[in-house]
Design a protein around this motif. Structure first.
Motif: not given
Length: 726
Positions: A461-468, A333-345, A423-426
């Motif tokens: 990886l792509h549904g509601i759990p990502v938002l949650q 469940p943490h993988l989508p945020f990892f991918a997004s954050f990795m390119t913004r840190t 980044v998570a808030s955005e």
């Protein structure tokens, strides 16, 4: 492109017709408006300042405003974006930027997730930030890098390139502009560079004149009002009742008769004579040749290298993938945020601003994403979780871009708690705002989730759990998030096998392959992994949203592409989508859209912005149990659906699409021979094979999984008790 069109249009003369449009008078002073929008007490406001800036006519000025948007708002190093996000007054930028479509163009700056009491502070911050930039000047390095990226994006041929060309032509034609000049990138870029060279404060003066000194500004606070739709419906109902009362009985009777005839005409099929006037392709017109563009499979120090030979106009595309399929279940469940954050840190001892600037200087930006490759050509149970990082650049910048990709992937800064929360808030705000625009996607993913481990992972990886998950990251949970991010990165470096897909100039291929071989990490091949065990999923689920619109989905187990009936299935799904489902859900019940699809793992039915979700679910069940009686299976209709299905098998490939397609084909086991075989089977589909698949579909009706995205009243009326709160 301009030269090509110039030759094609040389025999035509310009029409003397002039289309006049109404011009909005300019405001003499700014206007402030508070506007109610659907939402509850838990939602905050969106605060925007919008200016009417220039008029159509000057293509170079239009390009300059587009560049100004990028400089101010597009990147983490953009000054206005940084000022707004760092203020913590909101959670993310709203729909900001320059709109070049209308005759009178607009420029918008705004912030989402703002408490109403802070609205004035946001307006003040926007103006203060702009004033500071005019007084102190823009960062020349940032402007230079943004101009470089703008040029790269304009020259790159992506999947939407034909649409972009068409849009440019349409806009220029609509406003009476020079179409060929609008397409002449060399002229536009050189002219803009010349204006900026002659006036070093060119962009600062644009800010001063068109934003700070422009009285035609509207400041808006869009605040949530839970009763908005109810109030709006009451106003409409009252207005319609007043109109009705003014009508004579005879007038009302004629209007009712007219409405009845209109409804009947919408349900009436076109006559054979009318249909015969339409130009048609036949199966004999369809090429049986194999795909002309296909990747090669090579090795570089034990790692998979997938180059595709395609003309890229000197632009390089590189996508490095990591097989994360064996990542521990609790980390997925943490993988989508990892991918997004990795390119913004930050990375490699550089902070995130420095990394962003270096990327701008040598590339179109480095992005990362996670995808689930669910199903292969032979199985609907196999799947892989792939993390992909990539970018594109001009060939002279390739070494610098690859160097930054390596730093991003192998040396990211993952313990900056403040940056993680921001980044998570955005991302959470962006995900919330996508709930309604992409409601049918979330409904489909959730409906599919209970079918297999592959579909469960896809939803994860792509549904509601990502938002949650991203919404759960705050000051109390950030330490645990850092632990998860570091664990994912350790797995990426130590255990994840690597694949590199490449498209670009042939002379650069060896250096890219060598770069892959020298990267740290695993040299293991891509192997089949045992699917993890996920929790059970209820047969029917509701997702609660605000508003009066709904989305539905019903999913059944799919069949792999090598199944004898897979081609018949794709044809029947298309016939149902364009016939029965369109008529019943879209035309008769007023949904914005409806359809059905087969994607290996699942057979899915869905509706979009649906006022009658319960009726749509029943329509889907009718399609499953009585599908053969719901489609027009005459030879002409069948042939049309076969031809339409063939298009998806061998699409026109743009350079930016080549890498993704190479990775997908490789991991799904799709070869040139398999595509040729599949196409041959598709062209041979007949009534008997369609009927056979209809029986298979009917036999799986008891396995159906359902999801409805709607408000509480909708879910109550459908007696859906198992609910998800995004």
């Amino acid at each position: 492109m301009a030269e090509f069109l110039g030759r094609g249009l040389s025999g035509f003369k310009k029409s003397g017709n002039v289309i006049e449009t109404l011009i909005q008078p300019r405001l003499q002073q700014a206007v402030r408006k508070d506007v109610p929008v659907p939402g509850g007490a838990e939602n905050n406001c969106t605060v925007t300042s919008a200016w009417m800036v220039n008029n159509a006519g000057d293509h170079v000025e239009t390009l300059a405003f587009s560049l100004l948007e990028d400089v101010l708002l597009d990147d983490d190093s953009s000054p206005v974006k940084a000022a707004l996000l760092d203020s913590e007054l909101g959670t993310g930028l709203s729909g900001c930027g320059y709109d070049s479509d209308p005759e009178q163009r607009n420029f918008v700056i705004g912030l989402k997730g703002v408490e109403k009491k802070d609205a004035e502070a946001v307006f003040s911050l926007i103006r203060t930030s702009l004033k500071t930039l005019v007084e102190n000047g823009l960062d020349s390095e940032l402007v230079k890098n943004m101009l470089h990226r703008k040029e790269l994006h304009l020259r790159a041929i992506g999947s939407s390139w034909p649409f972009s060309v068409m849009s440019s032509v349409c806009a220029a034609w609509t406003h009476g502009e020079d179409i060929l000049q609008a397409l002449d990138l060399n002229f536009l870029l050189e002219s803009l560079k010349e204006r900026m060279s002659l006036n070093p404060r060119f962009l600062e003066e644009m800010i001063d004149i068109h934003l700070l000194g422009n009285s035609h500004r509207v400041d808006c606070v869009f605040y949530p009002d839970e009763s908005h739709f109810q109030k709006e419906n009451t106003v409409i109902k009252t207005a319609l009742q007043a109109v009705k009362q003014k009508m004579s009985p005879d007038r009302r009777s004629k209007l009712a008769l007219r409405s009845k005839k209109l409804a009947e005409s919408m349900e009436m099929a076109s006559s054979p004579e009318a249909l015969a006037t339409l130009p048609k392709l036949s199966i004999s017109d369809v090429s049986t040749e194999p795909p002309s563009i296909f990747h090669r499979e090579e090795q570089s120090n034990g790692k998979l290298f997938l180059p595709t030979k395609i003309q890229t106009a000197g632009v390089c595309y590189a996508d490095l993938c990591f097989d994360m399929s064996e990542l521990p279940v609790e980390l997925i469940p943490h993988l989508p945020f990892f991918a997004s954050f990795m390119t913004r840190t930050g990375a490699a001892d550089k902070d995130y601003i420095q990394m962003a600037r270096e990327e701008l200087a040598c590339s179109g930006g480095i992005s990362a994403s996670v995808t689930s490759i669910s199903s292969t050509a032979t199985s609907i149970d196999e799947f892989r979780i792939i993390l992909k990082a990539g970018g594109h650049c001009l060939e002279e910048d390739l070494p610098a871009m690859l160097g930054l990709m390596k730093e991003r992937l192998f040396s990211p800064e993952l313990d900056n708690a403040e940056r993680i929360i921001l980044v998570a808030s955005e991302l959470a705000e962006h995900a919330r705002s996508s709930l309604i625009p992409r409601g049918q996607v979330f409904a489909s993913l959730r409906a599919q989730a209970g079918l297999s481990a592959a579909t469960y992972a896809n939803n994860l990886l792509h549904g509601i759990p990502v938002l949650q998950q991203v919404a759960s990251i705050d000051e109390q949970t950030v330490k645990n998030e850092i632990i998860a991010l570091k664990a994912i990165h350790k797995h990426l470096v130590k255990k994840a096998s690597q694949i590199l897909a490449w498209s670009g100039p042939a002379e650069k291929e060896n250096s890219v392959s060598s770069w892959l071989g020298q990267l740290p990490g695993s040299c293991m091949g891509i192997e089949t992994h045992k699917p993890p065990v996920f929790p059970a999923v209820a047969d029917t689920t509701g997702v609660t949203i605000k508003g009066n619109t709904s989305f539905t989905a019903a999913a059944l187990p799919g069949i792999p592409s090598n199944h004898p009936l897979s081609v018949s299935a794709s044809v029947m799904m298309r016939m149902l989508s364009e016939g029965y489902l369109w008529d019943e859900v879209r035309v008769k019940k007023g949904a914005y859209g409806a359809g059905a699809s087969l994607d290996g793992t699942a057979i899915t039915f869905y509706s979009y912005r649906d006022p009658s979700p319960a009726t749509s679910i029943q329509t889907f069940k009718n399609a499953m149990s009585k599908g053969i009686s719901k489609i027009d299976i005459n030879p002409r209709s069948l042939e049309d659906s076969i031809i339409a299905s063939v298009k998806g098998m061998d699409p026109a490939i743009r350079p930016s699409m080549a890498n993704g397609l190479a990775i997908l084909r490789e991991l799904k086991g799709i070869t040139i021979d398999l595509i040729a075989e599949h196409k041959a089977r598709l062209l041979a589909v007949n009534t008997d094979s369609i009927t056979e698949f209809a029986e298979l579909l009917k036999s799986r009706e008891s396995d159906v999984r359902i999801c409805v995205v709607g408000n509480q009243d909708v879910l109550d009326s459908m007696k859906i008790n198992n609910r998800i709160e995004p």
